[in-house]
Scaffold this active site. Sequence first.
Site, PDB file in Angstrom:
ATOM      1  N   TYR A 288      -2.125  -0.856  10.452  1.00  0.00           N
ATOM      2  CA  TYR A 288      -2.076  -1.145   9.010  1.00  0.00           C
ATOM      3  C   TYR A 288      -0.738  -0.686   8.444  1.00  0.00           C
ATOM      4  CZ  TYR A 288      -3.705  -1.258   4.118  1.00  0.00           C
ATOM      5  OH  TYR A 288      -3.862  -1.519   2.777  1.00  0.00           O
TER       6      TYR A 288
ATOM      7  N   SER B 206       0.871  -1.180   0.000  1.00  0.00           N
ATOM      8  CA  SER B 206       0.000   0.000   0.000  1.00  0.00           C
ATOM      9  C   SER B 206       0.908   1.230   0.000  1.00  0.00           C
ATOM     10  CB  SER B 206      -0.855  -0.001   1.263  1.00  0.00           C
ATOM     11  OG  SER B 206      -1.503   1.246   1.434  1.00  0.00           O
TER      12      SER B 206
HETATM   13  N1  NAP Z   1      -8.775  -0.835  -0.933  1.00  0.00           N
HETATM   14  C1  NAP Z   1      -7.759  -0.009  -0.730  1.00  0.00           C
HETATM   15  O1  NAP Z   1      -7.947   1.219  -0.552  1.00  0.00           O
HETATM   16  C2  NAP Z   1      -6.342  -0.544  -0.750  1.00  0.00           C
HETATM   17  C3  NAP Z   1      -5.295   0.383  -0.919  1.00  0.00           C
HETATM   18  C4  NAP Z   1      -3.989  -0.076  -0.906  1.00  0.00           C
HETATM   19  C5  NAP Z   1      -3.736  -1.429  -0.726  1.00  0.00           C
HETATM   20  N2  NAP Z   1      -4.774  -2.311  -0.571  1.00  0.00           N
HETATM   21  C6  NAP Z   1      -4.445  -3.723  -0.349  1.00  0.00           C
HETATM   22  O2  NAP Z   1      -5.004  -4.504  -1.390  1.00  0.00           O
HETATM   23  C7  NAP Z   1      -5.304  -5.828  -0.904  1.00  0.00           C
HETATM   24  C8  NAP Z   1      -6.741  -6.180  -1.260  1.00  0.00           C
HETATM   25  O3  NAP Z   1      -7.603  -5.250  -0.606  1.00  0.00           O
HETATM   26  P1  NAP Z   1      -9.117  -4.999  -1.019  1.00  0.00           P
HETATM   27  O4  NAP Z   1      -9.324  -3.551  -0.995  1.00  0.00           O
HETATM   28  O5  NAP Z   1      -9.479  -5.776  -2.220  1.00  0.00           O
HETATM   29  O6  NAP Z   1      -9.846  -5.608   0.284  1.00  0.00           O
HETATM   30  P2  NAP Z   1     -11.234  -6.359   0.450  1.00  0.00           P
HETATM   31  O7  NAP Z   1     -12.183  -5.999  -0.636  1.00  0.00           O
HETATM   32  O8  NAP Z   1     -11.661  -6.142   1.849  1.00  0.00           O
HETATM   33  O9  NAP Z   1     -10.815  -7.912   0.264  1.00  0.00           O
HETATM   34  C9  NAP Z   1      -9.997  -8.572   1.197  1.00  0.00           C
HETATM   35  C10 NAP Z   1      -9.860 -10.038   0.773  1.00  0.00           C
HETATM   36  O10 NAP Z   1      -9.025 -10.720   1.724  1.00  0.00           O
HETATM   37  C11 NAP Z   1      -9.718 -11.908   2.176  1.00  0.00           C
HETATM   38  N3  NAP Z   1      -9.285 -12.183   3.550  1.00  0.00           N
HETATM   39  C12 NAP Z   1      -9.277 -11.342   4.619  1.00  0.00           C
HETATM   40  N4  NAP Z   1      -8.842 -11.974   5.715  1.00  0.00           N
HETATM   41  C13 NAP Z   1      -8.559 -13.258   5.338  1.00  0.00           C
HETATM   42  C14 NAP Z   1      -8.088 -14.408   6.024  1.00  0.00           C
HETATM   43  N5  NAP Z   1      -7.827 -14.400   7.351  1.00  0.00           N
HETATM   44  N6  NAP Z   1      -7.913 -15.556   5.330  1.00  0.00           N
HETATM   45  C15 NAP Z   1      -8.175 -15.604   4.004  1.00  0.00           C
HETATM   46  N7  NAP Z   1      -8.622 -14.539   3.288  1.00  0.00           N
HETATM   47  C16 NAP Z   1      -8.818 -13.396   3.962  1.00  0.00           C
HETATM   48  C17 NAP Z   1     -11.212 -11.531   2.053  1.00  0.00           C
HETATM   49  O11 NAP Z   1     -12.080 -12.635   1.915  1.00  0.00           O
HETATM   50  P3  NAP Z   1     -12.836 -13.332   3.174  1.00  0.00           P
HETATM   51  O12 NAP Z   1     -13.312 -12.232   4.080  1.00  0.00           O
HETATM   52  O13 NAP Z   1     -13.917 -14.164   2.583  1.00  0.00           O
HETATM   53  O14 NAP Z   1     -11.793 -14.184   3.804  1.00  0.00           O
HETATM   54  C18 NAP Z   1     -11.200 -10.777   0.729  1.00  0.00           C
HETATM   55  O15 NAP Z   1     -11.182 -11.699  -0.344  1.00  0.00           O
HETATM   56  C19 NAP Z   1      -5.032  -5.790   0.603  1.00  0.00           C
HETATM   57  O16 NAP Z   1      -3.761  -6.341   0.861  1.00  0.00           O
HETATM   58  C20 NAP Z   1      -5.038  -4.297   0.917  1.00  0.00           C
HETATM   59  O17 NAP Z   1      -4.259  -3.989   2.051  1.00  0.00           O
HETATM   60  C21 NAP Z   1      -6.072  -1.895  -0.586  1.00  0.00           C
END
Ligand code: NAP
Length: 261
Positions: free
Chosen positions: A150, A137
């Site tokens: 985070y 991130s």
């Molecule tokens: N969205 C943003 O603004 C942003 C910005 C920068 C970086 N990122 C990074 O991008 C990545 C994806 O984020 P996103 O925004 O797509 O988040 P999201 O929509 O909340 O999705 C998170 C995913 O992780 C899975 N997950 C969470 N805990 C888990 C566990 N204990 N075991 C297995 N799976 C797990 C969730 O599925 P289940 O709940 O079904 O397990 C879901 O598929 C993350 O690493 C995040 O830090 C996001």
Amino acid sequence: MVLSSKKILLTGATGGIGGAIAKALSDEGATLILTARDEEKLTALKENIGNVRHQILALDLNNNNDREKLYGVVEKENIDVLINNAGINQLSLLEDTSDADISQIVSTNLVVPMMLCREIHKTLKQRPESVIVNIGSILGSIGYAGSTSYCASKFGLRGFTEAFRREVADSTVNVIYFAPRATDTALNTDKMNTLNEALGNAVDSPEHVAQRLIDALKDKHPHSYFLGWPESLFVRLNSLLPNVVDKALLKQLPVIRRFSQ
Ligand SMILES: NC(=O)c1ccc[n+]([C@@H]2O[C@H](COP(=O)([O-])OP(=O)(O)OC[C@H]3O[C@@H](n4cnc5c(N)ncnc54)[C@H](OP(=O)(O)O)[C@@H]3O)[C@@H](O)[C@H]2O)c1
């Protein structure tokens, strides 16, 4: 890397960014192993991206037995690419963050990807060309109030990725750190979205992030990727002149405090 012949393990596949990455990789002709905890969402995702060759695997990455199950599948399937994408976040001041929440964030975002890298690298190094992508991130380079746990996890992931890349530099495995800025997914609660709006932070679509990741995987000389302008500039400024960034972020502190309650 030519993606059409590759077998790819994607964690966090049912999330906003994960779902968009899964669709983009499937469209490129890759064969996917898609993981997350919620089996129904995984089944819906597989139907949505419409390809029978993909596998789904419902598991909790924080659970030791579930990780062992995953390692077994990886060994059998001979994967070429690991994308450590699963992650969680919480907007709260440190004084309001419980021990359990700190542990859960650091475990999911940092400790689990480290363990997956260690185990799955054993399979990847047998392949002629392979890649590990750790999804970080912009907050893995800029410390932000309200996101201390985070930031700690993503700063750790960035340092780990750099060290591990150097540790395996004489192997066939490329290790990439890929850092999106704010992206429109369920990771960001209404409170976070309102905060981003109040601070004027730009927000990318998951499809844009996924396309940038595809470009990174196809890159001849993969490196670290920091998405967004001016965020990628702030990453450099923060490492060179942190006092300037301290002063700029101090002005935002009252707003962040208000939304972190
Ligand atoms: N969205 C943003 O603004 C942003 C910005 C920068 C970086 N990122 C990074 O991008 C990545 C994806 O984020 P996103 O925004 O797509 O988040 P999201 O929509 O909340 O999705 C998170 C995913 O992780 C899975 N997950 C969470 N805990 C888990 C566990 N204990 N075991 C297995 N799976 C797990 C969730 O599925 P289940 O709940 O079904 O397990 C879901 O598929 C993350 O690493 C995040 O830090 C996001």
